[in-house]
Design an enzyme around this catalytic site. Structure first.
Site, PDB file in Angstrom:
ATOM      1  N   SER A  48       1.483  -9.877  -1.113  1.00 45.99           N
ATOM      2  CA  SER A  48       1.164  -8.452  -0.935  1.00 45.99           C
ATOM      3  C   SER A  48       1.538  -7.896   0.435  1.00 45.99           C
ATOM      4  CB  SER A  48      -0.324  -8.225  -1.205  1.00 45.99           C
ATOM      5  OG  SER A  48      -1.118  -9.072  -0.385  1.00 45.99           O
ATOM      6  N   LYS A  98       0.810  -1.223   0.000  1.00 50.24           N
ATOM      7  CA  LYS A  98       0.000   0.000   0.000  1.00 50.24           C
ATOM      8  C   LYS A  98       0.841   1.270   0.000  1.00 50.24           C
ATOM      9  CE  LYS A  98      -4.447  -1.473   1.687  1.00 50.24           C
ATOM     10  NZ  LYS A  98      -4.254  -2.917   1.970  1.00 50.24           N
ATOM     11  N   GLU A 107      -9.583   7.542   3.814  1.00 50.03           N
ATOM     12  CA  GLU A 107     -10.531   6.659   4.490  1.00 50.03           C
ATOM     13  C   GLU A 107      -9.778   5.372   4.782  1.00 50.03           C
ATOM     14  OE1 GLU A 107     -10.112   6.571   1.278  1.00 50.03           O
ATOM     15  OE2 GLU A 107      -9.944   4.403   1.014  1.00 50.03           O
TER      16      GLU A 107
HETATM   17  C1  LIG Z   1      -5.121  -3.910   1.574  1.00 52.81           C
HETATM   18  C2  LIG Z   1      -4.458  -5.176   1.267  1.00 52.81           C
HETATM   19  C3  LIG Z   1      -4.868  -6.008   0.197  1.00 52.81           C
HETATM   20  C4  LIG Z   1      -6.068  -5.726  -0.662  1.00 52.81           C
HETATM   21  O1  LIG Z   1      -6.007  -4.524  -1.384  1.00 52.81           O
HETATM   22  P1  LIG Z   1      -5.777  -4.509  -2.948  1.00 52.81           P
HETATM   23  O2  LIG Z   1      -6.073  -3.092  -3.316  1.00 52.81           O
HETATM   24  O3  LIG Z   1      -6.724  -5.466  -3.571  1.00 52.81           O
HETATM   25  O4  LIG Z   1      -4.372  -4.883  -3.202  1.00 52.81           O
HETATM   26  C5  LIG Z   1      -4.154  -7.168  -0.059  1.00 52.81           C
HETATM   27  N1  LIG Z   1      -3.097  -7.527   0.702  1.00 52.81           N
HETATM   28  C6  LIG Z   1      -2.680  -6.774   1.740  1.00 52.81           C
HETATM   29  C7  LIG Z   1      -1.513  -7.232   2.533  1.00 52.81           C
HETATM   30  C8  LIG Z   1      -3.334  -5.573   2.050  1.00 52.81           C
HETATM   31  O5  LIG Z   1      -2.908  -4.833   3.085  1.00 52.81           O
END
Ligand SMILES: *Cc1c(COP(=O)(O)O)cnc(C)c1O
Length: 396
Positions: A377, A89, A111
């Site tokens: 992610s 993020k 938000e």
């Molecule tokens: C917020 C988040 C997501 C989901 O958000 P996307 O916009 O779909 O990437 C996925 N993995 C993690 C670790 C997150 O913090």
């Protein structure tokens, strides 16, 4: 380009900017300025400089040999979990705060649902010495206390949203109301590839550093920048958009997006938007979203807070409709098992969001010499309580 946004802000049937009259000037200013700013040499230098020195990029592309043996293919993990603050993020919040400064805006609003985007925003505001206000549903504030504390330590003001269900949708409404009243000095940082045009395209471009790096790293490791398959989880869709971005037009690269099925797609407790959703307007764009027959947004459910979103970004709605991306889903249980499997096989505890992507490894057929890249992610530190409390089904 087939999968790029058009000049009206649409990806095929989806996208656009459905905002109240009073927000038009804000969105219009962004729309007319964002490409010129993003392509500016000085901006790019500053953006890549901070990604390198502050975020810790490039993140490694790790060949997971034990996992590869287990699934009889060649699996690489793109380590977004190693980014500063623990997930992808921050790539977007760095980009947007630099953009805000170019627009002459010194105050930031955001938000947040589970608090992860709020923390990433509060982090870059501290870095830049800018005032930060984060709107968060009162109920979410109670459920995600540590992230509320993190934001406060970083100097942000967290404002509870007290309307509706007191969750993400209500926080978004409050943030928009704030923005309407202070259009000239404030920028609104949206946390995924959602919202009115140009947000989805802008956020996808900031996150596209993920696939840019994958290409370079695969070139070095495999002598070929193209993997056979890329797999990423989809909440709003920003890590997936970033991981897919430079492969979208190369249709020989298979792309798999993984949504949260929660307790099962048909259980009434799910967030599998491509299965359960219908076209509608949410957060300023036309996309697929989970709604009742009379158009009320259905509360989504997933064990992972980051996938608990009732829509998907308009790019993903288009990728789904055209069949370019194969959308699949994983239940809470499947994700938890996959998360524990990675922990034990590779010594990496993934975020439960990312574990949804890993869960599809066993549901797809790969050749032994296929190169499969999974977008990891985020890291699982924030999810320890959930991992500790989870019991496999057959142990009960
Ligand atoms: C917020 C988040 C997501 C989901 O958000 P996307 O916009 O779909 O990437 C996925 N993995 C993690 C670790 C997150 O913090």
């Amino acid at each position: 380009m087939k999968f790029s946004v058009d000049n009206r802000g649409y990806y095929g049937d989806f996208g656009g900017a459905y905002v109240p009259e009073m927000l038009h000037p804000n969105v219009e200013e962004l729309r007319t300025r964002y490409l010129e700013i993003l392509n500016d040499e000085g901006f790019r230098e500053e953006f890549y400089g901070l990604l390198h020195d502050y975020v810790g990029r490039p993140t490694p592309l790790f060949f997971a040999s034990r996992l590869s043996d287990h699934y009889k293919t060649r699996i690489y993990l793109k380590r977004e979990d190693l980014c500063h603050t623990g997930a992808h993020k921050i790539n977007n919040t760095i980009g947007q705060i630099l953009l805000a400064r170019r627009l002459g805006k010194m105050k930031i609003i955001a938000e947040t649902g589970a608090g992860q985007h709020g923390v990433a925003t509060a982090t870059v505001c501290a870095l830049m010495g800018m005032e930060c206000t984060v709107y968060m549903g009162q109920l979410d504030m109670e459920r995600q206390r540590p992230n509320v504390e993190r934001m406060r330590i970083l100097g942000a003001t967290v404002v509870p949203a007290l309307s509706g269900n007191m969750t993400l949708k209500d926080a978004t409404n409050e943030a928009l109301r704030h923005w309407i009243n202070r259009p000239t000095d404030t920028h609104y940082i949206i946390g995924s590839v959602v919202g009115p045009h140009p947000y989805p395209d802008m956020v996808a471009r900031f996150q596209s550093v993920i696939s840019e790096e994958i290409q370079k790293q695969l070139m070095q490791k495999e002598g070929n920048p193209y993997p056979d398959t890329v797999i990423a989880c989809v909440g709003g869709g920003s890590n997936a958009a970033g991981a897919f971005y430079h492969f979208l037009e190369d249709e020989h690269v298979q792309l798999i997006g993984v949504e949260a099925a929660g307790k099962g797609v048909d259980s009434g407790h799910s967030a599998a938007t491509t299965v359960l959703g219908k076209p509608g307007v949410i957060h300023g764009s036309k996309t697929l979203l989970m709604q009742t027959a009379d158009g009320q947004v259905v509360e989504p459910y997933s064990i992972s807070a980051g996938l608990d979103y009732p829509g998907i970004g308009p790019l993903h709605a288009h990728l789904f409709q055209t069949g370019r991306v194969s959308f699949q889903h994983a239940t809470d249980d499947e994700a938890m098992e996959a998360g524990l499997e990675l922990s034990r096989m590779e010594g990496i505890i993934p975020a439960i969001e990312s574990a949804h992507a890993l869960a599809t490894l066993k549901k797809n057929q790969f050749d032994p010499d296929d190169v499969v890249v999974v977008s990891l992610s985020g890291r699982g530190d924030k999810d320890l309580e959930t991992y500790i409390g989870w019991k496999p089904k057959n142990d009960e």
